[in-house]
Design a protein around this motif. Structure first.
Motif, PDB file in Angstrom:
ATOM      1  N   GLY A  93       0.797  -1.214   0.000  1.00 16.85           N
ATOM      2  CA  GLY A  93       0.000   0.000   0.000  1.00 16.85           C
ATOM      3  C   GLY A  93       0.831   1.266   0.000  1.00 16.85           C
ATOM      4  N   ALA A  94       2.129   1.142  -0.289  1.00 21.07           N
ATOM      5  CA  ALA A  94       3.024   2.294  -0.217  1.00 21.07           C
ATOM      6  C   ALA A  94       2.789   3.246  -1.384  1.00 21.07           C
ATOM      7  CB  ALA A  94       4.480   1.832  -0.221  1.00 21.07           C
ATOM      8  N   THR A  95       3.108   4.499  -1.138  1.00 21.55           N
ATOM      9  CA  THR A  95       3.012   5.475  -2.220  1.00 21.55           C
ATOM     10  C   THR A  95       4.213   5.324  -3.146  1.00 21.55           C
ATOM     11  OG1 THR A  95       4.139   7.086  -0.815  1.00 21.55           O
ATOM     12  CG2 THR A  95       1.743   7.184  -0.880  1.00 21.55           C
ATOM     13  N   TRP A  96       4.002   5.739  -4.388  1.00 24.40           N
ATOM     14  CA  TRP A  96       5.075   5.720  -5.388  1.00 24.40           C
ATOM     15  C   TRP A  96       5.518   7.153  -5.593  1.00 24.40           C
ATOM     16  CZ3 TRP A  96       8.205   2.736  -8.323  1.00 24.40           C
ATOM     17  CH2 TRP A  96       8.750   3.302  -9.478  1.00 24.40           C
ATOM     18  N   GLN A  97       6.751   7.460  -5.250  1.00 23.91           N
ATOM     19  CA  GLN A  97       7.257   8.820  -5.357  1.00 23.91           C
ATOM     20  C   GLN A  97       8.038   9.007  -6.637  1.00 23.91           C
ATOM     21  OE1 GLN A  97       6.830  11.667  -3.455  1.00 23.91           O
ATOM     22  NE2 GLN A  97       7.889  12.586  -5.196  1.00 23.91           N
ATOM     23  N   ARG A  98       7.569   9.925  -7.461  1.00 15.73           N
ATOM     24  CA  ARG A  98       8.303  10.279  -8.674  1.00 15.73           C
ATOM     25  C   ARG A  98       9.217  11.454  -8.354  1.00 15.73           C
ATOM     26  NH1 ARG A  98       5.500  11.844 -14.491  1.00 15.73           N
ATOM     27  NH2 ARG A  98       7.407  12.441 -15.589  1.00 15.73           N
ATOM     28  N   CYS A  99      10.433  11.408  -8.825  1.00 15.79           N
ATOM     29  CA  CYS A  99      11.399  12.457  -8.526  1.00 15.79           C
ATOM     30  C   CYS A  99      10.899  13.806  -9.032  1.00 15.79           C
ATOM     31  CB  CYS A  99      12.745  12.125  -9.170  1.00 15.79           C
ATOM     32  SG  CYS A  99      14.010  13.396  -8.890  1.00 15.79           S
ATOM     33  N   ARG A 100      10.875  14.782  -8.135  1.00 16.08           N
ATOM     34  CA  ARG A 100      10.378  16.108  -8.470  1.00 16.08           C
ATOM     35  C   ARG A 100      11.247  16.780  -9.528  1.00 16.08           C
ATOM     36  NH1 ARG A 100       9.754  20.178  -3.482  1.00 16.08           N
ATOM     37  NH2 ARG A 100      11.772  20.976  -4.191  1.00 16.08           N
ATOM     38  N   THR A 158      12.219  16.879   2.271  1.00 16.02           N
ATOM     39  CA  THR A 158      13.396  17.172   1.442  1.00 16.02           C
ATOM     40  C   THR A 158      14.203  15.914   1.149  1.00 16.02           C
ATOM     41  OG1 THR A 158      14.706  17.718   3.403  1.00 16.02           O
ATOM     42  CG2 THR A 158      13.589  19.538   2.286  1.00 16.02           C
ATOM     43  N   LYS A 159      14.018  14.869   1.939  1.00 15.36           N
ATOM     44  CA  LYS A 159      14.740  13.614   1.725  1.00 15.36           C
ATOM     45  C   LYS A 159      13.995  12.678   0.781  1.00 15.36           C
ATOM     46  CE  LYS A 159      17.656  14.870   4.957  1.00 15.36           C
ATOM     47  NZ  LYS A 159      19.027  15.296   4.645  1.00 15.36           N
ATOM     48  N   LEU A 160      12.738  13.007   0.475  1.00 12.60           N
ATOM     49  CA  LEU A 160      11.895  12.089  -0.272  1.00 12.60           C
ATOM     50  C   LEU A 160      11.530  12.558  -1.680  1.00 12.60           C
ATOM     51  CD1 LEU A 160       9.377  11.186   2.589  1.00 12.60           C
ATOM     52  CD2 LEU A 160      11.235   9.753   1.735  1.00 12.60           C
ATOM     53  N   HIS A 161      11.542  13.865  -1.920  1.00  8.77           N
ATOM     54  CA  HIS A 161      11.009  14.344  -3.192  1.00  8.77           C
ATOM     55  C   HIS A 161      11.974  14.166  -4.354  1.00  8.77           C
ATOM     56  CE1 HIS A 161      13.504  17.932  -3.265  1.00  8.77           C
ATOM     57  NE2 HIS A 161      13.014  18.370  -2.116  1.00  8.77           N
ATOM     58  N   SER A 162      13.219  13.795  -4.073  1.00  6.12           N
ATOM     59  CA  SER A 162      14.206  13.625  -5.140  1.00  6.12           C
ATOM     60  C   SER A 162      14.893  12.275  -5.009  1.00  6.12           C
ATOM     61  CB  SER A 162      15.255  14.745  -5.066  1.00  6.12           C
ATOM     62  OG  SER A 162      16.353  14.463  -5.896  1.00  6.12           O
ATOM     63  N   THR A 163      15.333  11.737  -6.136  1.00  6.63           N
ATOM     64  CA  THR A 163      16.070  10.471  -6.116  1.00  6.63           C
ATOM     65  C   THR A 163      17.580  10.696  -6.038  1.00  6.63           C
ATOM     66  OG1 THR A 163      16.108  10.414  -8.533  1.00  6.63           O
ATOM     67  CG2 THR A 163      14.301   9.232  -7.430  1.00  6.63           C
ATOM     68  N   ASN A 164      18.006  11.919  -5.811  1.00  5.80           N
ATOM     69  CA  ASN A 164      19.441  12.226  -5.809  1.00  5.80           C
ATOM     70  C   ASN A 164      20.260  11.353  -4.861  1.00  5.80           C
ATOM     71  OD1 ASN A 164      19.192  14.137  -7.788  1.00  5.80           O
ATOM     72  ND2 ASN A 164      19.136  15.881  -6.404  1.00  5.80           N
ATOM     73  N   PRO A 165      19.824  11.132  -3.609  1.00  6.34           N
ATOM     74  CA  PRO A 165      20.621  10.272  -2.718  1.00  6.34           C
ATOM     75  C   PRO A 165      20.801   8.857  -3.265  1.00  6.34           C
ATOM     76  CG  PRO A 165      19.022  11.535  -1.465  1.00  6.34           C
ATOM     77  CD  PRO A 165      18.666  11.721  -2.906  1.00  6.34           C
ATOM     78  N   LEU A 166      19.744   8.319  -3.881  1.00  3.51           N
ATOM     79  CA  LEU A 166      19.834   6.976  -4.459  1.00  3.51           C
ATOM     80  C   LEU A 166      20.714   6.984  -5.701  1.00  3.51           C
ATOM     81  CD1 LEU A 166      16.095   5.887  -4.170  1.00  3.51           C
ATOM     82  CD2 LEU A 166      17.983   5.300  -2.640  1.00  3.51           C
ATOM     83  N   GLU A 167      20.624   8.047  -6.477  1.00  2.00           N
ATOM     84  CA  GLU A 167      21.427   8.121  -7.696  1.00  2.00           C
ATOM     85  C   GLU A 167      22.915   8.210  -7.385  1.00  2.00           C
ATOM     86  OE1 GLU A 167      19.885  11.349  -9.960  1.00  2.00           O
ATOM     87  OE2 GLU A 167      18.091  10.270 -10.588  1.00  2.00           O
ATOM     88  N   ARG A 168      23.253   8.871  -6.296  1.00  4.01           N
ATOM     89  CA  ARG A 168      24.669   8.941  -5.910  1.00  4.01           C
ATOM     90  C   ARG A 168      25.207   7.549  -5.592  1.00  4.01           C
ATOM     91  NH1 ARG A 168      23.187  14.041  -3.629  1.00  4.01           N
ATOM     92  NH2 ARG A 168      22.594  13.086  -1.655  1.00  4.01           N
ATOM     93  N   LEU A 169      24.402   6.760  -4.896  1.00  5.09           N
ATOM     94  CA  LEU A 169      24.814   5.389  -4.577  1.00  5.09           C
ATOM     95  C   LEU A 169      24.914   4.558  -5.853  1.00  5.09           C
ATOM     96  CD1 LEU A 169      25.409   3.059  -2.631  1.00  5.09           C
ATOM     97  CD2 LEU A 169      22.932   2.773  -2.348  1.00  5.09           C
ATOM     98  N   ASN A 170      23.907   4.661  -6.710  1.00  7.24           N
ATOM     99  CA  ASN A 170      23.925   3.900  -7.962  1.00  7.24           C
ATOM    100  C   ASN A 170      25.108   4.299  -8.848  1.00  7.24           C
ATOM    101  OD1 ASN A 170      21.644   2.467  -7.304  1.00  7.24           O
ATOM    102  ND2 ASN A 170      20.245   3.820  -8.402  1.00  7.24           N
ATOM    103  N   LYS A 171      25.435   5.576  -8.846  1.00  2.88           N
ATOM    104  CA  LYS A 171      26.558   6.052  -9.654  1.00  2.88           C
ATOM    105  C   LYS A 171      27.873   5.435  -9.190  1.00  2.88           C
ATOM    106  CE  LYS A 171      28.742  10.332 -11.281  1.00  2.88           C
ATOM    107  NZ  LYS A 171      28.718  11.818 -11.216  1.00  2.88           N
ATOM    108  N   GLU A 172      28.052   5.319  -7.864  1.00  6.42           N
ATOM    109  CA  GLU A 172      29.272   4.722  -7.338  1.00  6.42           C
ATOM    110  C   GLU A 172      29.331   3.229  -7.669  1.00  6.42           C
ATOM    111  OE1 GLU A 172      32.924   4.227  -5.489  1.00  6.42           O
ATOM    112  OE2 GLU A 172      31.888   5.971  -6.314  1.00  6.42           O
ATOM    113  N   VAL A 173      28.192   2.545  -7.561  1.00 14.07           N
ATOM    114  CA  VAL A 173      28.146   1.126  -7.924  1.00 14.07           C
ATOM    115  C   VAL A 173      28.479   0.952  -9.396  1.00 14.07           C
ATOM    116  CG1 VAL A 173      26.598  -0.848  -8.246  1.00 14.07           C
ATOM    117  CG2 VAL A 173      26.517   0.462  -6.117  1.00 14.07           C
TER     118      VAL A 173
END
Length: 220
Positions: free
Chosen positions: A58-65, A141-156
């Motif tokens: 039932g979680a919401t789906w957040q699209r990057c702002r 401010t921690k949820l509206h963007s995928t930037n934190p996840l993208e930084r991790l993915n970029k390093e991987v």
């Protein structure tokens, strides 16, 4: 078997009740289709994250702002992008979800007359882009963007690209797992990612049993 096959690496990042980020899962598979996600989430369930995974249904789906804004401005002539961006920005300045929704619809209707495709884009994206507004204000401010996840993915990706072609899935897991272990250690040394008071407001009763998982195509 003498073939080169593209595979996806899915990484699950969570925030603990203490507000700290933590990497909780890694799964390698042939695609990002629904069965792939189902297997990944069931594995997390087996490891004891029952309450968290049950809430996925039932979680919401957040699209990057940020990404939405880029998509929206693609429907506008370059000379008008500054004006349109300013109009859309008014939505994100609102204090709560109700006010943001009202402003969103007002802006969409205003822009629709000149740019019908932009109006349709906003209609389709409204719920996904504004999902973060239903969370405590200090978390938004921690949820509206995928930037934190993208930084991790970029390093991987940076580390995986050095190898390019792996002999098997175990070798992928070893390399990416090492990167994630390093990042997870860094998370533990950093300040809280989310305020602990806000995490308490999100707490839900522990769920003892999980019957079945029905993962939607939008699982993420």
């Amino acid at each position: 078997g003498g073939r080169i096959v593209s595979v996806a690496a899915i990484i699950a990042v969570a925030v603990t009740t203490e507000g700290k980020r933590e990497i909780v899962g890694l799964h390698i598979g042939p695609s990002e289709a629904e069965p792939f996600w189902s297997t990944f989430l069931r594995d997390l369930v087996r490891r004891g994250l029952k309450a968290a995974i049950t809430r996925v249904v039932g979680a919401t789906w957040q699209r990057c702002r940020v990404h939405f804004r880029r998509n929206a401005l693609a429907h506008v002539p370059k000379g008008q992008t500054t004006m349109v961006a300013a109009a859309i920005r008014q939505v994100f300045l609102q204090p709560d979800h109700a006010a943001a929704t009202q402003t969103w619809r007002h802006v969409a209707d205003q822009l629709r007359a000149r740019w019908p495709k932009l109006g349709a884009c906003m209609d389709n994206a409204e719920h996904d882009v504004l999902a973060y507004m239903t969370f405590p204000e200090q978390h938004r401010t921690k949820l509206h963007s995928t930037n934190p996840l993208e930084r991790l993915n970029k390093e991987v990706k940076r580390r995986a690209d050095v190898v390019g072609i792996f002999p098997n899935e175990d070798s992928i897991t070893r390399l990416i797992g090492a990167v994630l272990l390093e990042q997870n250690d860094e998370y533990q040394l950093q300040n809280r990612y989310m305020q602990i008071e806000g995490m308490a407001a999100l707490a839900t009763p522990q769920i003892e049993e999980v019957t079945s998982l029905q993962i939607t195509p939008k699982a993420a």
